[in-house]
Design a protein around this motif. Structure first.
Motif, mmCIF file in Angstrom:
data_model
loop_
_atom_site.group_PDB
_atom_site.id
_atom_site.type_symbol
_atom_site.label_atom_id
_atom_site.label_comp_id
_atom_site.label_asym_id
_atom_site.label_seq_id
_atom_site.Cartn_x
_atom_site.Cartn_y
_atom_site.Cartn_z
ATOM 1 N N THR A 126 3.885 9.174 -3.012
ATOM 2 C CA THR A 126 3.264 9.234 -4.341
ATOM 3 C C THR A 126 1.850 9.792 -4.249
ATOM 4 O OG1 THR A 126 4.588 7.340 -5.088
ATOM 5 C CG2 THR A 126 2.632 7.899 -6.385
ATOM 6 N N ARG A 127 1.099 9.341 -3.262
ATOM 7 C CA ARG A 127 -0.270 9.832 -3.074
ATOM 8 C C ARG A 127 -0.284 11.311 -2.689
ATOM 9 N NH1 ARG A 127 -4.503 6.245 -2.642
ATOM 10 N NH2 ARG A 127 -3.959 4.040 -2.829
ATOM 11 N N ARG A 128 0.652 11.684 -1.818
ATOM 12 C CA ARG A 128 0.716 13.094 -1.415
ATOM 13 C C ARG A 128 1.075 13.983 -2.608
ATOM 14 N NH1 ARG A 128 1.363 13.956 4.351
ATOM 15 N NH2 ARG A 128 1.433 11.978 5.481
ATOM 16 N N ALA A 129 1.975 13.493 -3.448
ATOM 17 C CA ALA A 129 2.363 14.265 -4.628
ATOM 18 C C ALA A 129 1.168 14.476 -5.559
ATOM 19 C CB ALA A 129 3.487 13.552 -5.370
ATOM 20 N N LYS A 130 0.379 13.430 -5.769
ATOM 21 C CA LYS A 130 -0.797 13.544 -6.634
ATOM 22 C C LYS A 130 -1.814 14.515 -6.045
ATOM 23 C CE LYS A 130 -0.435 8.929 -8.714
ATOM 24 N NZ LYS A 130 -1.056 7.577 -8.824
ATOM 25 N N MET A 131 -1.982 14.453 -4.730
ATOM 26 C CA MET A 131 -2.931 15.335 -4.066
ATOM 27 C C MET A 131 -2.491 16.793 -4.212
ATOM 28 S SD MET A 131 -4.317 15.158 -0.131
ATOM 29 C CE MET A 131 -2.657 15.352 0.570
ATOM 30 N N MET A 132 -1.198 17.057 -4.022
ATOM 31 C CA MET A 132 -0.692 18.414 -4.161
ATOM 32 C C MET A 132 -0.803 18.906 -5.603
ATOM 33 S SD MET A 132 0.228 19.603 -1.196
ATOM 34 C CE MET A 132 -1.256 18.762 -0.631
ATOM 35 N N ALA A 133 -0.544 18.005 -6.550
ATOM 36 C CA ALA A 133 -0.658 18.379 -7.960
ATOM 37 C C ALA A 133 -2.100 18.739 -8.310
ATOM 38 C CB ALA A 133 -0.170 17.237 -8.850
ATOM 39 N N LEU A 164 12.581 -10.536 -4.797
ATOM 40 C CA LEU A 164 11.183 -10.684 -5.198
ATOM 41 C C LEU A 164 11.091 -10.790 -6.716
ATOM 42 C CD1 LEU A 164 9.571 -7.949 -2.914
ATOM 43 C CD2 LEU A 164 9.620 -10.415 -2.510
ATOM 44 N N ASP A 165 9.983 -11.350 -7.195
ATOM 45 C CA ASP A 165 9.826 -11.466 -8.649
ATOM 46 C C ASP A 165 9.670 -10.074 -9.270
ATOM 47 O OD1 ASP A 165 6.677 -10.952 -9.273
ATOM 48 O OD2 ASP A 165 6.890 -11.995 -7.358
ATOM 49 N N GLY A 166 10.017 -9.995 -10.543
ATOM 50 C CA GLY A 166 10.035 -8.708 -11.236
ATOM 51 C C GLY A 166 8.697 -8.003 -11.238
ATOM 52 N N LYS A 167 7.599 -8.752 -11.354
ATOM 53 C CA LYS A 167 6.268 -8.148 -11.382
ATOM 54 C C LYS A 167 5.953 -7.455 -10.058
ATOM 55 C CE LYS A 167 1.423 -9.272 -12.355
ATOM 56 N NZ LYS A 167 0.458 -10.358 -12.694
ATOM 57 N N THR A 168 6.304 -8.116 -8.954
ATOM 58 C CA THR A 168 6.051 -7.534 -7.631
ATOM 59 C C THR A 168 6.903 -6.283 -7.431
ATOM 60 O OG1 THR A 168 5.509 -9.697 -6.691
ATOM 61 C CG2 THR A 168 6.123 -7.952 -5.145
ATOM 62 N N GLN A 169 8.164 -6.350 -7.845
ATOM 63 C CA GLN A 169 9.039 -5.179 -7.717
ATOM 64 C C GLN A 169 8.477 -3.990 -8.493
ATOM 65 O OE1 GLN A 169 13.295 -5.699 -8.272
ATOM 66 N NE2 GLN A 169 13.148 -7.887 -7.807
ATOM 67 N N LYS A 170 8.034 -4.244 -9.703
ATOM 68 C CA LYS A 170 7.497 -3.171 -10.549
ATOM 69 C C LYS A 170 6.253 -2.558 -9.913
ATOM 70 C CE LYS A 170 5.930 -2.240 -15.287
ATOM 71 N NZ LYS A 170 5.684 -2.847 -16.631
ATOM 72 N N ARG A 171 5.392 -3.409 -9.368
ATOM 73 C CA ARG A 171 4.160 -2.941 -8.731
ATOM 74 C C ARG A 171 4.474 -2.048 -7.529
ATOM 75 N NH1 ARG A 171 1.759 -5.302 -4.512
ATOM 76 N NH2 ARG A 171 2.773 -7.316 -4.841
ATOM 77 N N CYS A 172 5.456 -2.450 -6.743
ATOM 78 C CA CYS A 172 5.823 -1.678 -5.552
ATOM 79 C C CYS A 172 6.486 -0.357 -5.911
ATOM 80 C CB CYS A 172 6.748 -2.503 -4.662
ATOM 81 S SG CYS A 172 5.963 -3.963 -3.918
ATOM 82 N N LEU A 173 7.328 -0.393 -6.905
ATOM 83 C CA LEU A 173 8.041 0.823 -7.310
ATOM 84 C C LEU A 173 7.118 1.841 -7.978
ATOM 85 C CD1 LEU A 173 11.329 -0.823 -8.647
ATOM 86 C CD2 LEU A 173 11.128 0.676 -6.643
ATOM 87 N N ALA A 174 5.977 1.379 -8.466
ATOM 88 C CA ALA A 174 5.028 2.308 -9.095
ATOM 89 C C ALA A 174 4.362 3.203 -8.064
ATOM 90 C CB ALA A 174 3.960 1.517 -9.862
ATOM 91 N N GLY A 175 4.409 2.787 -6.797
ATOM 92 C CA GLY A 175 3.845 3.606 -5.733
ATOM 93 C C GLY A 175 2.346 3.485 -5.575
ATOM 94 N N ASP A 176 1.737 2.511 -6.242
ATOM 95 C CA ASP A 176 0.284 2.368 -6.192
ATOM 96 C C ASP A 176 -0.186 1.433 -5.085
ATOM 97 O OD1 ASP A 176 -0.024 4.033 -8.408
ATOM 98 O OD2 ASP A 176 0.195 2.366 -9.817
ATOM 99 N N HIS A 177 0.743 0.724 -4.454
ATOM 100 C CA HIS A 177 0.363 -0.272 -3.464
ATOM 101 C C HIS A 177 1.025 -0.009 -2.116
ATOM 102 C CE1 HIS A 177 -1.719 -3.005 -6.295
ATOM 103 N NE2 HIS A 177 -0.871 -2.475 -7.168
ATOM 104 N N LEU A 178 0.249 -0.233 -1.064
ATOM 105 C CA LEU A 178 0.711 0.015 0.296
ATOM 106 C C LEU A 178 1.535 -1.147 0.840
ATOM 107 C CD1 LEU A 178 0.346 2.171 2.534
ATOM 108 C CD2 LEU A 178 -1.675 0.909 3.289
ATOM 109 N N MET A 179 1.224 -2.349 0.367
ATOM 110 C CA MET A 179 1.853 -3.564 0.888
ATOM 111 C C MET A 179 2.536 -4.345 -0.222
ATOM 112 S SD MET A 179 -1.094 -4.889 3.582
ATOM 113 C CE MET A 179 -2.396 -5.010 2.336
#
Length: 281
Positions: A126-133, A164-179
């Protein structure tokens, strides 16, 4: 006439800094020796992967000890006492240690380890995609986003991740978090007091990013100038000592996972390269 109290304060700070520098030197030497003695063949997956993070911690520690005053690792005609010389590398060591601690934890099952890796790679793509964009490399950006979506699809089928709880899943799938774990959860695992960590983290960030705290208190021939002064020396002493303790803890974790490397830990006499002449094999 010089104030005797100021002289004693200066002598005490001088001794404290020298002790902290030696502490960092020992930690860096041992970490470098261990990192080069590790054989990841047939190691557990989480340990083999964590070695990569450990080696980055070593690299940042080498950069740190080469930047601070009085280091035997470099030859210089002057001493630079500006705390900014250490802030960026110190921040990287502390931040990297949290990731190292997170990844080197023994997973409960293969699905947990896979989920950790997938979340990490979703973030990376996700980060690489933003950088290329941002540089108008449209084809590259689309390719990285395609890879991110493929990884997300795999995550959505991972049984451990789905528990995992839905909030954690959503956060991870957004690609904004490393862990998957939050930073506060890893701080607890590290045994670091939350308020103290964020105080130091904020201080390092001010100097690593040239924020107001790093320049509004500068003084001619004093604080922030590079000349020897108590404020910068205080910050440097405390920071390099904490980095030394952090690297030492990471090295302990590596030798626990790879016991055969324990013998190469010889303090300032540890052998590795590249490094000071006296440390070369």
């Amino acid at each position: 006439m010089d104030d005797p109290k100021n002289a004693r304060r200066s002598d005490s700070l001088d001794l404290a800094y020298n002790a902290a520098l030696t502490k960092l030197d020992v930690a860096t030497c041992e970490a470098m020796a261990v990192s080069q003695a590790i054989d990841v063949e047939n190691s557990e997956l989480h340990l083999g992967f964590s070695v990569q993070i450990f080696k980055k911690l070593c690299s940042h520690s080498v950069a740190l000890i080469c930047a601070v005053p009085r280091s035997r690792w470099v030859k210089s005609e002057f001493e630079n006492w500006d705390f900014a010389c250490a802030a960026g590398q110190s921040r990287a060591i502390i931040e990297g240690f949290l990731l190292f601690l997170y990844l080197s934890q023994t997973p409960s099952c293969n699905a947990e380890w896979t989920a950790k890796l997938l979340v990490l790679y979703v973030n990376d793509c996700t980060r690489r995609a933003k950088m290329m964009a941002n540089v108008k490399a449209v084809d590259a950006a689309e390719d990285w986003m395609r890879q991110a979506e493929e990884l997300k699809d795999r995550l959505k089928l991972n049984p451990w991740f789905l528990n995992l709880d839905g909030k954690t899943q959503k956060r991870c799938l957004a690609g904004d978090h490393l862990m998957i774990s939050s930073r506060d959860e890893i701080l607890e695992l590290a045994g670091w007091e939350k308020a103290e960590f964020y105080a130091i983290w904020d201080l390092l960030s001010q100097y690593a990013h040239v924020l107001p705290m790093s320049f509004t208190r500068m003084e001619p021939d004093g604080r922030g100038s590079g000349a020897a002064n108590e404020a910068d020396a205080d910050y440097l002493t405390a920071t390099i000592a904490w980095c030394a303790d952090t690297l030492h803890a990471a090295t302990n974790r590596m030798t626990a996972g790879f016991p055969s490397t324990e013998t190469v830990r010889q303090g300032l006499d540890s052998k590795f390269e590249p490094g000071p002449k006296e440390n070369r094999p």
